[in-house]
Design a protein around this motif. Structure first.
Motif, PDB file in Angstrom:
ATOM      1  N   LEU A 141       0.850  -1.174   0.000  1.00 61.01           N
ATOM      2  CA  LEU A 141       0.000   0.000   0.000  1.00 61.01           C
ATOM      3  C   LEU A 141       0.891   1.230   0.000  1.00 61.01           C
ATOM      4  N   VAL A 142       0.481   2.253  -0.693  1.00 56.53           N
ATOM      5  CA  VAL A 142       1.276   3.466  -0.772  1.00 56.53           C
ATOM      6  C   VAL A 142       1.038   4.280   0.496  1.00 56.53           C
ATOM      7  N   LEU A 143       2.009   4.232   1.347  1.00 57.58           N
ATOM      8  CA  LEU A 143       1.953   4.959   2.612  1.00 57.58           C
ATOM      9  C   LEU A 143       3.025   6.037   2.585  1.00 57.58           C
ATOM     10  N   PRO A 144       2.743   7.168   3.152  1.00 55.29           N
ATOM     11  CA  PRO A 144       3.787   8.196   3.181  1.00 55.29           C
ATOM     12  C   PRO A 144       4.905   7.777   4.140  1.00 55.29           C
ATOM     13  N   LEU A 145       6.102   7.711   3.631  1.00 54.84           N
ATOM     14  CA  LEU A 145       7.243   7.339   4.463  1.00 54.84           C
ATOM     15  C   LEU A 145       8.198   8.515   4.614  1.00 54.84           C
ATOM     16  N   THR A 146       7.796   9.698   4.158  1.00 51.71           N
ATOM     17  CA  THR A 146       8.709  10.828   4.147  1.00 51.71           C
ATOM     18  C   THR A 146       9.026  11.345   5.539  1.00 51.71           C
ATOM     19  N   GLN A 147       8.116  11.153   6.491  1.00 56.82           N
ATOM     20  CA  GLN A 147       8.364  11.589   7.864  1.00 56.82           C
ATOM     21  C   GLN A 147       7.966  10.492   8.833  1.00 56.82           C
ATOM     22  N   PHE A 148       8.703  10.401   9.932  1.00 59.25           N
ATOM     23  CA  PHE A 148       8.340   9.477  10.988  1.00 59.25           C
ATOM     24  C   PHE A 148       8.939   9.962  12.297  1.00 59.25           C
ATOM     25  N   LEU A 202       9.478  14.452  15.193  1.00 55.26           N
ATOM     26  CA  LEU A 202       9.117  14.126  13.828  1.00 55.26           C
ATOM     27  C   LEU A 202      10.285  14.521  12.932  1.00 55.26           C
ATOM     28  N   VAL A 203      10.793  13.556  12.145  1.00 57.66           N
ATOM     29  CA  VAL A 203      11.948  13.811  11.275  1.00 57.66           C
ATOM     30  C   VAL A 203      11.594  13.488   9.834  1.00 57.66           C
ATOM     31  N   ASP A 204      12.308  14.127   8.914  1.00 59.86           N
ATOM     32  CA  ASP A 204      12.199  13.800   7.502  1.00 59.86           C
ATOM     33  C   ASP A 204      13.153  12.648   7.223  1.00 59.86           C
ATOM     34  N   ALA A 205      12.710  11.677   6.440  1.00 60.64           N
ATOM     35  CA  ALA A 205      13.567  10.546   6.093  1.00 60.64           C
ATOM     36  C   ALA A 205      14.779  11.038   5.306  1.00 60.64           C
ATOM     37  N   ASP A 206      15.945  10.454   5.603  1.00 61.82           N
ATOM     38  CA  ASP A 206      17.145  10.785   4.839  1.00 61.82           C
ATOM     39  C   ASP A 206      17.071  10.204   3.439  1.00 61.82           C
ATOM     40  N   ALA A 207      16.512   9.015   3.348  1.00 63.94           N
ATOM     41  CA  ALA A 207      16.403   8.334   2.059  1.00 63.94           C
ATOM     42  C   ALA A 207      15.264   7.335   2.110  1.00 63.94           C
ATOM     43  N   ILE A 208      14.614   7.163   0.975  1.00 69.00           N
ATOM     44  CA  ILE A 208      13.591   6.132   0.825  1.00 69.00           C
ATOM     45  C   ILE A 208      14.082   5.205  -0.272  1.00 69.00           C
TER      46      ILE A 208
END
Length: 192
Positions: free
Chosen positions: A57-64, A70-76
């Motif tokens: 499923l397309v889930l937002p992984l840009t922040q967690f 709450l941080v922005d992902a360094d890389a996906i």
């Protein structure tokens, strides 16, 4: 004054109740079973396609969240592979390197490397590693619930982390030597 407000409130409640009753009488109940209705069938159909194709499923992984921040992902990292039963799987794993409250220069350099690295085609290698090195409870750690699905998820997660770590040049690592990034994923761990 209170008696006037009570009368208005009583009248409002009565009008609302009568309107609701009239609407319920006007709308004929459906003779179609609930599970056959369009509102139910469309989501069930989508869920079925996702389950059969192994698509995540397309889930937002840009922040967690990490440690309450709450941080922005360094890389996906995109992970695409084909299982031994011919199912095409596509999922992602997002990484954040370091402690957001005290991020080191080494953490930032590793994050930049992982973000800029070309991860194309690595998913199949990760899958094959997971198959060749399955997670074994007790020897490799523990699971809260020991099921084959949980073991497969852990095997794939370990394989992904292994391949990411092996791609990072040693000169970028600090005295820790071993990487322990924070991560989130939408990978289901489907191996067969």
């Amino acid at each position: 004054m209170a008696g006037v407000d009570d009368a208005r409130l009583h009248a409002l409640v009565r009008r609302t109740a009568l309107a609701a009753e009239a609407r319920a009488i006007a709308e004929a109940p459906s003779t179609t079973p609930r599970w056959k209705r369009r509102r139910t069938m469309i989501p069930l159909g989508i869920a079925g396609v996702v389950a059969l194709t192994g698509a995540a499923l397309v889930l937002p992984l840009t922040q967690f969240g990490i440690g309450g921040m709450l941080v922005d992902a360094d890389a996906i990292i995109p992970i695409k592979y084909t299982t031994d039963t011919g199912v095409d799987v596509s999922c992602r794993k997002a990484f954040y390197f370091g402690d957001p409250a005290d991020r080191t220069q080494s953490d930032r350099q590793i994050a930049a490397f992982v973000a800029d690295h070309d991860w194309t085609g690595i998913g199949q290698d990760m899958y094959e590693y997971a198959i060749a090195h399955p997670f074994v409870p007790g020897r490799d750690g523990g699971l809260q619930v020991d099921t084959q699905q949980a073991r497969d998820e852990m095997s794939l997660s370990i394989a992904i982390d292994h391949h990411i770590a092996m791609a990072i040049p040693l000169h970028l690592r600090d005295e820790r030597g071993e990487l322990m990034p924070s991560a989130v994923t939408d990978c289901q761990g489907q191996l067969h």
